[in-house]
Design a protein around this motif. Structure first.
Motif, PDB file in Angstrom:
ATOM      1  N   SER A 127       5.185  28.893 -30.243  1.00 39.91           N
ATOM      2  CA  SER A 127       6.133  28.282 -29.320  1.00 39.91           C
ATOM      3  C   SER A 127       5.506  28.107 -27.930  1.00 39.91           C
ATOM      4  N   ILE A 130       2.860  25.242 -27.905  1.00 36.68           N
ATOM      5  CA  ILE A 130       3.430  23.896 -27.966  1.00 36.68           C
ATOM      6  C   ILE A 130       4.115  23.527 -26.654  1.00 36.68           C
ATOM      7  N   GLY A 131       4.459  24.526 -25.858  1.00 36.44           N
ATOM      8  CA  GLY A 131       5.085  24.250 -24.575  1.00 36.44           C
ATOM      9  C   GLY A 131       6.508  24.738 -24.442  1.00 36.44           C
ATOM     10  N   GLY A 136       9.372  23.301 -29.058  1.00 29.76           N
ATOM     11  CA  GLY A 136       8.497  24.429 -29.334  1.00 29.76           C
ATOM     12  C   GLY A 136       9.160  25.495 -30.193  1.00 29.76           C
TER      13      GLY A 136
END
Length: 277
Positions: A127, A130-131, A136
């Motif tokens: 998470s 991914i940002g 995320g």
């Protein structure tokens, strides 16, 4: 025995309907709640639970019942996307493993690899990489919840592959894709659906956990994890309702999904259903 089985199936169906109605009520109510119910109201700050505000109000005068139901609806959609994605990943890997022994060993190795890493740690890493945010969290949940379901589906697949009609199909020259589509997939679908339902509680709880820690959904979205995280600073001042009611509501949703999955399993699996007699 037949009467006992019929009574058991009636109770099972009753629990399925009861769980579905409660879940639908919670979700639909959360969806239809407008933004006006979540508006700041300085005149109603920090009110204890009452007939006007069943769950009380927070430090900004927002109704905690409305925020909780909105958070549960958001958790449902996160769980829906994550559980369905994980189920599709599990099904895909199971069908790949049914092709030959080499691919089966690769899939087994991937399952063991993902299960060897602490679940929450792996979810946080994915998470965060991914940002964060909604995307995320959903991707992180989807990529961390498929191994256990894949292991169950793989065991079902191996059992089907030993059946006589599968050996007969091979002798008749049927391709692995034909066998997977006609013989293996129909047997996997009931287990896949039940596994999909049972993934819901895990996905919802893990979403709340990482949002509580600050790595999940953004603060402006009223998820249960955000609500519980914000309420921690006010518990020491006696505002217990800010955490108790959202926490109990999340627990209720998780228990309802778990109950729904378990009773649907009893309904579709006669052997499992008779074990509870």
């Amino acid at each position: 025995m037949g009467r006992i089985t019929w009574n058991l199936r009636q109770r099972t169906l009753g629990m399925i309907i009861f769980s579905l109605l409660l879940l639908l009520g919670m979700i639909v109510t959360g969806i239809v709640i407008g933004d006006d119910k979540l508006a700041i109201n300085p005149d109603a700050m920090n009110q204890e639970p009452s007939l006007d505000h069943l769950f009380g109000t927070d430090w900004l005068g927002r109704d905690m019942l409305a925020r909780t139901l909105k958070g549960l609806a958001l958790s449902f959609f996160v769980g829906l996307l994550a559980a369905s994605s994980s189920a599709m990943i599990a099904l895909t890997f199971t069908l790949i493993a049914s092709w030959n022994r080499a691919l089966d060993r690769i899939v087994t190795w991937l399952i063991d690899l993902f299960l060897s890493v602490p679940h929450l740690v792996l979810l946080l890493l994915i998470s965060f990489a991914i940002g964060g945010g909604f995307k995320g969290v959903v991707i992180g949940l989807a990529l961390t919840h498929w191994p256990s379901l894949t292991r169950i589906l793989r065991a079902e697949m191996l059992q089907v592959k030993t059946a006589h009609y599968v050996h007969l199909s091979k002798q008749l020259g049927k391709t692995p894709i034909w066998i997977a589509r006609r013989h293996i997939l129909p047997h996997l679908l009931p287990q896949l659906f039940i596994g999909f339902l049972l993934l819901f509680p895990h996905a919802i709880l893990h979403e709340a956990a990482i949002s509580f820690l600050g790595f999940g959904l953004p603060a402006e979205q009223p998820s249960i994890g955000i609500i519980l995280s914000e309420s921690m600073r006010y518990l020491s001042t006696g505002k217990w309702w800010l955490a108790v009611f959202p926490g109990l509501s999340l627990l209720l949703m998780v228990l309802l999904f778990d109950t729904l999955g378990q009773h649907i399993r009893k309904w579709v699996d006669p052997f499992h259903g008779q074990k509870g007699v």
